[in-house]
Design a protein around this motif. Structure first.
Motif, PDB file in Angstrom:
ATOM      1  N   ASP A   1     -10.235   5.693  -9.464  1.00  0.00           N
ATOM      2  CA  ASP A   1     -10.736   4.626  -8.595  1.00  0.00           C
ATOM      3  C   ASP A   1      -9.620   3.956  -7.824  1.00  0.00           C
ATOM      4  OD1 ASP A   1     -13.496   4.712  -8.966  1.00  0.00           O
ATOM      5  OD2 ASP A   1     -13.362   3.655 -10.873  1.00  0.00           O
ATOM      6  N   SER A   2      -8.497   3.746  -8.479  1.00  0.00           N
ATOM      7  CA  SER A   2      -7.391   3.021  -7.864  1.00  0.00           C
ATOM      8  C   SER A   2      -6.857   3.767  -6.647  1.00  0.00           C
ATOM      9  CB  SER A   2      -6.264   2.819  -8.887  1.00  0.00           C
ATOM     10  OG  SER A   2      -5.162   2.184  -8.288  1.00  0.00           O
ATOM     11  N   PHE A   3      -6.589   5.052  -6.787  1.00  0.00           N
ATOM     12  CA  PHE A   3      -6.026   5.823  -5.686  1.00  0.00           C
ATOM     13  C   PHE A   3      -7.001   5.897  -4.514  1.00  0.00           C
ATOM     14  CE2 PHE A   3      -5.115   9.814  -3.450  1.00  0.00           C
ATOM     15  CZ  PHE A   3      -3.789   9.589  -3.108  1.00  0.00           C
ATOM     16  N   GLN A   4      -8.283   6.108  -4.808  1.00  0.00           N
ATOM     17  CA  GLN A   4      -9.261   6.190  -3.737  1.00  0.00           C
ATOM     18  C   GLN A   4      -9.345   4.887  -2.944  1.00  0.00           C
ATOM     19  OE1 GLN A   4     -13.060   7.510  -5.208  1.00  0.00           O
ATOM     20  NE2 GLN A   4     -12.062   8.857  -6.691  1.00  0.00           N
ATOM     21  N   LEU A   5      -9.349   3.778  -3.653  1.00  0.00           N
ATOM     22  CA  LEU A   5      -9.423   2.491  -2.960  1.00  0.00           C
ATOM     23  C   LEU A   5      -8.155   2.225  -2.157  1.00  0.00           C
ATOM     24  CD1 LEU A   5     -11.206   0.163  -5.525  1.00  0.00           C
ATOM     25  CD2 LEU A   5     -12.029   0.884  -3.289  1.00  0.00           C
ATOM     26  N   LEU A   6      -6.998   2.657  -2.679  1.00  0.00           N
ATOM     27  CA  LEU A   6      -5.755   2.496  -1.914  1.00  0.00           C
ATOM     28  C   LEU A   6      -5.839   3.249  -0.591  1.00  0.00           C
ATOM     29  CD1 LEU A   6      -3.081   2.886  -4.744  1.00  0.00           C
ATOM     30  CD2 LEU A   6      -3.626   0.794  -3.481  1.00  0.00           C
TER      31      LEU A   6
ATOM     32  N   LEU B   1       0.822  -1.209   0.000  1.00  0.00           N
ATOM     33  CA  LEU B   1       0.000   0.000   0.000  1.00  0.00           C
ATOM     34  C   LEU B   1       0.859   1.263   0.000  1.00  0.00           C
ATOM     35  CD1 LEU B   1      -2.804  -1.095   2.490  1.00  0.00           C
ATOM     36  CD2 LEU B   1      -3.158  -0.408   0.116  1.00  0.00           C
ATOM     37  N   VAL B   2       1.907   1.285   0.816  1.00  0.00           N
ATOM     38  CA  VAL B   2       2.782   2.461   0.858  1.00  0.00           C
ATOM     39  C   VAL B   2       3.449   2.676  -0.498  1.00  0.00           C
ATOM     40  CG1 VAL B   2       4.916   3.377   1.844  1.00  0.00           C
ATOM     41  CG2 VAL B   2       3.186   2.384   3.336  1.00  0.00           C
ATOM     42  N   ALA B   3       3.954   1.590  -1.085  1.00  0.00           N
ATOM     43  CA  ALA B   3       4.607   1.706  -2.388  1.00  0.00           C
ATOM     44  C   ALA B   3       3.620   2.164  -3.461  1.00  0.00           C
ATOM     45  CB  ALA B   3       5.234   0.367  -2.770  1.00  0.00           C
ATOM     46  N   ALA B   4       2.415   1.582  -3.449  1.00  0.00           N
ATOM     47  CA  ALA B   4       1.420   1.937  -4.460  1.00  0.00           C
ATOM     48  C   ALA B   4       0.957   3.382  -4.302  1.00  0.00           C
ATOM     49  CB  ALA B   4       0.234   0.983  -4.364  1.00  0.00           C
ATOM     50  N   LEU B   5       0.755   3.816  -3.058  1.00  0.00           N
ATOM     51  CA  LEU B   5       0.353   5.206  -2.839  1.00  0.00           C
ATOM     52  C   LEU B   5       1.447   6.170  -3.294  1.00  0.00           C
ATOM     53  CD1 LEU B   5      -1.359   4.886   0.664  1.00  0.00           C
ATOM     54  CD2 LEU B   5      -2.472   5.645  -1.453  1.00  0.00           C
ATOM     55  N   ALA B   6       2.700   5.828  -3.014  1.00  0.00           N
ATOM     56  CA  ALA B   6       3.815   6.688  -3.432  1.00  0.00           C
ATOM     57  C   ALA B   6       3.887   6.796  -4.947  1.00  0.00           C
ATOM     58  CB  ALA B   6       5.130   6.134  -2.876  1.00  0.00           C
TER      59      ALA B   6
ATOM     60  N   MET C   1      -4.488  -5.849  -1.594  1.00  0.00           N
ATOM     61  CA  MET C   1      -3.402  -6.540  -2.292  1.00  0.00           C
ATOM     62  C   MET C   1      -3.530  -6.396  -3.806  1.00  0.00           C
ATOM     63  SD  MET C   1      -1.509  -7.703   0.093  1.00  0.00           S
ATOM     64  CE  MET C   1      -0.427  -8.704  -0.912  1.00  0.00           C
ATOM     65  N   VAL C   2      -4.720  -6.618  -4.322  1.00  0.00           N
ATOM     66  CA  VAL C   2      -4.903  -6.624  -5.778  1.00  0.00           C
ATOM     67  C   VAL C   2      -4.801  -5.209  -6.348  1.00  0.00           C
ATOM     68  CG1 VAL C   2      -6.501  -7.168  -7.648  1.00  0.00           C
ATOM     69  CG2 VAL C   2      -6.298  -8.714  -5.706  1.00  0.00           C
ATOM     70  N   VAL C   3      -5.451  -4.234  -5.725  1.00  0.00           N
ATOM     71  CA  VAL C   3      -5.413  -2.864  -6.245  1.00  0.00           C
ATOM     72  C   VAL C   3      -4.009  -2.283  -6.114  1.00  0.00           C
ATOM     73  CG1 VAL C   3      -6.360  -0.545  -5.999  1.00  0.00           C
ATOM     74  CG2 VAL C   3      -7.852  -2.522  -5.786  1.00  0.00           C
ATOM     75  N   SER C   4      -3.289  -2.629  -5.042  1.00  0.00           N
ATOM     76  CA  SER C   4      -1.900  -2.178  -4.897  1.00  0.00           C
ATOM     77  C   SER C   4      -1.035  -2.763  -6.011  1.00  0.00           C
ATOM     78  CB  SER C   4      -1.335  -2.596  -3.538  1.00  0.00           C
ATOM     79  OG  SER C   4      -2.002  -1.971  -2.492  1.00  0.00           O
ATOM     80  N   ALA C   5      -1.198  -4.056  -6.251  1.00  0.00           N
ATOM     81  CA  ALA C   5      -0.412  -4.699  -7.300  1.00  0.00           C
ATOM     82  C   ALA C   5      -0.711  -4.070  -8.660  1.00  0.00           C
ATOM     83  CB  ALA C   5      -0.708  -6.197  -7.331  1.00  0.00           C
ATOM     84  N   ARG C   6      -1.964  -3.743  -8.904  1.00  0.00           N
ATOM     85  CA  ARG C   6      -2.326  -3.111 -10.176  1.00  0.00           C
ATOM     86  C   ARG C   6      -1.670  -1.739 -10.310  1.00  0.00           C
ATOM     87  NH1 ARG C   6      -5.770   0.652 -12.069  1.00  0.00           N
ATOM     88  NH2 ARG C   6      -6.670   0.331 -14.166  1.00  0.00           N
ATOM     89  N   ALA C   7      -1.683  -0.956  -9.224  1.00  0.00           N
ATOM     90  CA  ALA C   7      -1.090   0.383  -9.274  1.00  0.00           C
ATOM     91  C   ALA C   7       0.413   0.305  -9.509  1.00  0.00           C
ATOM     92  CB  ALA C   7      -1.386   1.129  -7.979  1.00  0.00           C
ATOM     93  N   LEU C   8       1.064  -0.695  -8.928  1.00  0.00           N
ATOM     94  CA  LEU C   8       2.509  -0.840  -9.084  1.00  0.00           C
ATOM     95  C   LEU C   8       2.895  -1.474 -10.417  1.00  0.00           C
ATOM     96  CD1 LEU C   8       3.416  -2.103  -5.506  1.00  0.00           C
ATOM     97  CD2 LEU C   8       4.051   0.097  -6.503  1.00  0.00           C
ATOM     98  N   ALA C   9       1.953  -2.144 -11.043  1.00  0.00           N
ATOM     99  CA  ALA C   9       2.271  -2.914 -12.249  1.00  0.00           C
ATOM    100  C   ALA C   9       2.487  -2.039 -13.471  1.00  0.00           C
ATOM    101  CB  ALA C   9       1.164  -3.915 -12.540  1.00  0.00           C
ATOM    102  N   GLN C  10       2.157  -0.779 -13.378  1.00  0.00           N
ATOM    103  CA  GLN C  10       2.337   0.124 -14.504  1.00  0.00           C
ATOM    104  C   GLN C  10       3.166   1.318 -14.076  1.00  0.00           C
ATOM    105  OE1 GLN C  10      -1.623   1.083 -15.802  1.00  0.00           O
ATOM    106  NE2 GLN C  10      -1.677  -0.622 -17.252  1.00  0.00           N
ATOM    107  N   ASN C  11       4.291   1.504 -14.748  1.00  0.00           N
ATOM    108  CA  ASN C  11       5.058   2.729 -14.529  1.00  0.00           C
ATOM    109  C   ASN C  11       4.486   3.799 -15.450  1.00  0.00           C
ATOM    110  OD1 ASN C  11       6.052   2.369 -17.107  1.00  0.00           O
ATOM    111  ND2 ASN C  11       7.970   1.441 -16.418  1.00  0.00           N
TER     112      ASN C  11
END
Length: 515
Positions: free
Chosen positions: A315-320, A295-300, A357-367
């Protein structure tokens, strides 16, 4: 050719998803019929559901009445005489509905991969395993959390259609009516929603008004209980005084009281580990540590990549943000409350963890250039492996894993079945003495033997006693009617024979009643 190939893939995916849905539904149907009843389940069935809707909606003894769940169970009792379906049917339906809503909502909000992954992680999780088909209000609470989350997620991104206010209001009102501790996640979701609505004052005021309406509806739902409590206590006072009296009696419940702050802080580290183990059986702190890191990594990444306006609409950021608040804000609330509630009251984490877990992984999966990264895939794979191991570990225990003494109910249930189906198969049981309330409730559930606690009768035909001397805390799980010191052993030894004994129960029958 390309269209035919695409249609074929869609058909294949649809068949695979349909098969997965059937497997999940079949598995939990089997689980519903396999697990031994828990004490509170049996108590709720006998004390509430089978006494009708009116009684259920107006009484609050302990174990506390999960009012909404038991009202629905009472309605089910009008449709079928099957005690198992009455006791656990609403939970089973709630579990399947939660799984389906997670898949449908997230597939539409993101893509089908996110929907499938989240629904699968939820179904594998220990909260779903342990409480998904239990005859109490926890599975229904997870469903209401999911519905409330859908509503506030739409509201957060500016979709202020009336349906989402209505869904939020109804969800939170029913949630507190189901299990009062659901107020925890209501406060957390509120805290994760209002910041995204601050630019629209009208929407923010409407959202706060819907919260207030939910509180009013909850007050009205509990009002019959408070008034009945005052009336049955012969309380003499005005209407408002009677309401205040009923509220005071409910809030005096020992399970909602704060504890000494030093004791609470001393026990907090072990409690956090227990919560992690409730999310994923046997892994202690690891689920929370893994979720925090992701979560910390995805939010950053999201904050560095998107503009503030874009994050408000994403949607992704709000759910994070919401899942971070839900997973870790709960510990701030219980610290302020100075309480260590039962981990089962935090069952909303069974939805929040897989979603995080899933939304964090999605946010991190794309640079920023859209290229895939290895880290989120590895993290998500680790979550799946952890929950898969937890799933099979849970199965090898064969019991409700989050309980503090998980083997006991299974042992007592198996012992009582042996007693009644074999040892007492050819004996009359209308004059039977039972030594603890769990055995009394089980006898009512399986064999319609409805025995109330009472003193030992000299002409008793059968006596069933728990072999263990009650220990501190023992009575809280399944109250004993009397300890071994209260048993008239002289009379039993003189007039009865021991016909069965195992690690849990001993059975005595009158000598002149042997067959």
């Amino acid at each position: 050719m390309s269209n035919a190939h695409t249609d074929s893939r869609k058909r294949g995916l649809g068949i695979a998803l349909g098969a997965a849905a059937i497997i999940i539904a079949s598995y939990y149907w089997m689980q519903m019929h396999t697990f031994a009843p828990w004490y509170d389940e049996l108590y709720s069935l006998k004390a509430f559901a089978l006494n009708g809707v009116r009684y259920t909606a107006t009484h609050w003894p302990l174990p506390n009445n999960h009012v909404l769940y038991n009202v629905l169970a009472a309605l089910v009792s009008k449709l079928t005489p099957d005690k198992l379906i009455i006791m656990r049917g609403i939970s089973y339906a709630s579990l399947l509905a939660t799984t389906a809503i997670l898949y449908a909502w997230l597939s539409r909000a993101f893509d089908r991969t996110v929907g499938v992954a989240t629904a699968a992680l939820f179904a594998l999780g220990t909260y779903a395993q342990g409480f998904g088909v239990q005859g109490r209000g926890y599975s229904l609470a997870m469903l209401l959390f999911t519905l409330a989350l859908v509503a506030c997620s739409h509201l957060s991104r500016g979709d202020t259609r009336r349906r989402w206010y209505v869904l939020w209001t109804v969800s939170i009102a029913l949630a507190v009516y189901d299990v009062p501790s659901n107020l925890y996640w209501i406060l957390l979701l509120f805290a994760g929603t209002v910041p995204f609505m601050r630019r629209d004052l009208r929407a923010t005021l409407a959202y706060c008004a819907s919260c207030a309406l939910g509180a009013v509806l909850t007050f009205c739902a509990y009002l019959p209980i408070w008034l009945t409590t005052a009336r049955e206590a012969a309380f003499a006072g005005t209407l408002l005084q009677s309401i205040a009296y009923g509220m005071k009696q409910m809030l005096s419940n020992q399970y909602v009281q704060s504890i000494d702050r030093a004791t609470m802080l001393q026990g907090l580290p072990a409690y956090v580990s227990e919560v992690g183990g409730a999310i994923s059986f046997g892994f202690g702190y690891l689920p929370l540590v893994l979720a925090a890191a992701l979560l910390v990594a995805a939010l950053a990444v999201s904050m560095r990549r998107d503009t503030p306006e874009g994050r408000t609409r994403d949607d992704s950021f709000q759910l994070l943000v919401k899942m971070t608040i839900c997973l870790f804000g709960i510990f701030a609330i219980i610290t302020l409350q100075s309480a260590l509630p039962y981990t089962r009251t935090l069952c909303f984490l069974g939805v929040a963890f897989p979603l995080a877990m899933v939304v964090s992984a999605r946010a991190l999966a794309q640079n920023p250039h859209g290229r895939r990264q290895l880290l989120p895939k590895a993290a998500l794979a680790a979550a799946f492996c952890m929950l898969a191991v937890s799933f099979f570990g849970f199965q090898t225990r064969g019991v409700f894993a989050p309980l503090s003494d998980p083997q006991v109910f299974q042992q007592k249930d198996a012992s009582l079945k042996t007693v009644f189906t074999k040892t007492l198969a050819n004996r009359r049981t209308d004059n039977i003495i039972l030594g603890d309330e769990y055995s009394a409730l089980s006898c009512f559930y399986y064999w319609d033997v409805d025995k109330q606690p009472g003193r030992f009768e000299s002409d008793a035909e059968v006596v069933i006693l728990d072999d263990r001397e009650p220990q501190p805390g023992y009575e809280k799980a399944w109250p004993s009617y009397f300890g071994h010191a209260d048993v008239p052993w002289d009379s039993i030894n003189a007039n009865m024979d021991l016909v069965y004994r195992d690690s849990t129960y001993s059975v005595y029958v009158r000598r002149d009643d042997k067959s």
